[in-house]
Motif scaffolding. Structure first.
Motif, short mmCIF file in Angstrom:
data_model
loop_
_atom_site.label_atom_id
_atom_site.label_comp_id
_atom_site.label_asym_id
_atom_site.label_seq_id
_atom_site.Cartn_x
_atom_site.Cartn_y
_atom_site.Cartn_z
N GLY A 9 39.04 39.40 42.61
CA GLY A 9 39.17 38.28 42.31
C GLY A 9 38.58 37.42 43.57
O GLY A 9 38.74 37.84 43.86
N GLU A 10 39.70 36.32 44.00
CA GLU A 10 38.59 35.32 45.15
C GLU A 10 39.16 35.95 46.52
O GLU A 10 39.02 36.49 46.69
CB GLU A 10 39.19 33.96 44.22
N ALA A 11 41.04 35.33 46.69
CA ALA A 11 41.68 35.22 47.33
C ALA A 11 43.21 35.13 46.88
O ALA A 11 43.08 34.13 45.84
CB ALA A 11 41.05 33.86 48.45
N PRO A 70 47.89 40.79 44.76
CA PRO A 70 47.00 40.03 44.31
C PRO A 70 47.72 39.80 42.62
O PRO A 70 48.62 41.06 42.41
CB PRO A 70 45.91 40.80 44.26
N PHE A 71 47.86 38.47 42.45
CA PHE A 71 47.33 38.42 41.20
C PHE A 71 49.03 38.29 40.19
O PHE A 71 49.61 39.21 39.39
CB PHE A 71 46.42 38.97 40.10
N VAL A 72 50.00 37.64 41.38
CA VAL A 72 51.48 37.12 40.76
C VAL A 72 51.52 36.61 40.52
O VAL A 72 52.81 36.44 40.14
CB VAL A 72 51.93 38.07 41.71
N CYS A 74 42.27 43.40 42.69
CA CYS A 74 41.63 42.85 44.80
C CYS A 74 41.12 42.06 44.46
O CYS A 74 41.08 41.48 43.58
CB CYS A 74 40.92 43.89 45.55
N ASN A 75 40.97 41.09 45.51
CA ASN A 75 40.05 40.58 45.45
C ASN A 75 38.79 40.37 46.54
O ASN A 75 38.75 40.89 47.75
CB ASN A 75 41.10 39.38 46.72
N VAL A 76 38.20 39.11 47.15
CA VAL A 76 36.93 39.26 48.07
C VAL A 76 37.62 39.29 49.10
O VAL A 76 37.35 39.84 50.58
CB VAL A 76 35.96 38.82 47.81
N PHE A 114 35.50 34.69 33.43
CA PHE A 114 36.94 33.17 34.23
C PHE A 114 37.22 33.33 34.49
O PHE A 114 37.74 34.91 34.30
CB PHE A 114 36.03 32.51 33.69
N HIS A 115 37.89 33.36 35.70
CA HIS A 115 38.96 33.01 36.05
C HIS A 115 40.28 33.14 35.28
O HIS A 115 40.20 32.29 34.77
CB HIS A 115 39.03 31.98 37.24
N PRO A 116 41.60 33.49 35.28
CA PRO A 116 42.30 33.12 34.74
C PRO A 116 43.30 31.89 35.26
O PRO A 116 43.72 30.72 34.27
CB PRO A 116 43.44 34.10 35.02
N1 URA Z 1 43.76 34.22 42.22
C1 URA Z 1 43.15 34.98 42.88
O1 URA Z 1 42.01 35.10 42.84
N2 URA Z 1 43.51 36.18 43.69
C2 URA Z 1 44.68 36.19 43.48
O2 URA Z 1 45.54 37.07 43.71
C3 URA Z 1 45.44 35.38 42.56
C4 URA Z 1 45.24 34.28 42.28
#
Ligand code: URA
Length: 275
Positions: free
Chosen positions: A123-125, A136-138, A163-165, A237-239
């Motif tokens: 993902g992004e950040a 990440p992504f919680v 993970c993220n960039v 696409f991003h969630p």
């Molecule tokens: N969006 C992202 O790109 N990364 C995350 O960890 C959470 C939301």
């Protein structure tokens, strides 16, 4: 005299090598050094490539792929390539102050999941929830990603690597800036090298643009295989975008199904059980 090669011999050798490389390229094998982006269709989308003796040889020689620009990134931090496990990499990153995001974060969000996963999501950040928990992504978008993995793909979130960039939350969830990407990217590249998944899913415009160094809209990139460090990458696409545009969930599901086919996974029927 004796063993000296004639210019003719050398030319014949070069020509046969060139023919061989062209032949491999036409067969669509991954891992060739020429470009970091594989044009749509260049990699067979339907299923894993047939394992001929030559594809096996190419697979086996992957670590020798000629270094591309991303390999250069690693040399930005001397010693980074010596981190030979994810734990060692996390230790190398330490209490990072390499960019201006350091003072803004609560937790550095390194990555989570199976260190030998076949599938990696990037993902992004981190957002606020991720920054607070160090994972990440919680948050809401993360819950949707977990649903895609667990209810859609029929595997556990802990089976994949996520993970993220960028490892630290940008203030007010602004987009990461180029210098922040440049500081953090070598860590993502090393993560990819260490997990060595068979496929990567790039989540959203920012992550995919940062990884592939192109600006093509995600709507055009998604659904087509790209290549990153010798590994297939599927942009989608991003969630968080899906939370705002639920109608596009079917497109993400189509992308995920391509990934599942490539990994040889059974495609579950809608609702969870496999067909
Ligand atoms: N969006 C992202 O790109 N990364 C995350 O960890 C959470 C939301």
């Amino acid at each position: 005299m004796g063993s000296a090669e004639s210019p003719l011999d050398r030319r014949t050798l070069v020509e046969s090598l060139r023919d061989y490389v062209e032949q491999i390229r036409e067969e669509g094998l991954e891992g060739l050094p020429a470009s970091s982006t594989v044009a749509p269709g260049a990699i067979a989308k339907a299923s894993a490539p047939p394992q001929t003796a030559r594809t096996q040889a190419v697979e086996a020689s992957k670590p020798d792929i000629a270094p591309g620009p991303a390999v250069e990134l690693i040399s930005k931090y001397p010693g980074l390539e010596k981190a030979s496990t994810l734990d060692e990499l996390r230790e190398f990153i330490g209490d990072c102050t390499r960019c201006k995001l350091a003072p803004c974060r609560t937790n550095l969000v390194f990555g989570v999941g199976n260190p030998s996963a076949q599938l990696m999501f990037v993902g992004e950040a981190p957002g606020a929830d991720e920054d607070a928990r160090g994972e990440p992504f919680v948050g809401r978008a993360g819950q949707l990603l977990t649903d895609i993995i667990e209810r859609g793909m029929g595997i556990s979130r802990s089976d994949v690597y996520i993970c993220n960039v960028i490892k630290c939350r940008p203030p007010d969830n602004r987009n990461p800036e180029p210098d922040e990407v440049a500081s953090c990217e070598p860590f993502l590249m090393r993560q990819i090298d260490l997990v060595r998944p068979r496929a990567i899913v790039g989540l959203g415009t920012f992550a995919v643009h940062a990884i592939l160094k192109i600006k093509t809209p995600i709507s055009k990139l998604r659904g087509n295989w790209h290549e990153l460090r010798g590994i297939r990458m599927m942009p989608t696409f991003h969630p968080a975008y899906l939370l705002r545009n639920p109608g596009d969930k079917r497109l993400v599901w189509a992308d995920i199904q391509e990934v599942m086919k490539y990994l040889g996974m059974p495609i579950p029927r809608r609702g969870g059980s496999s067909s």
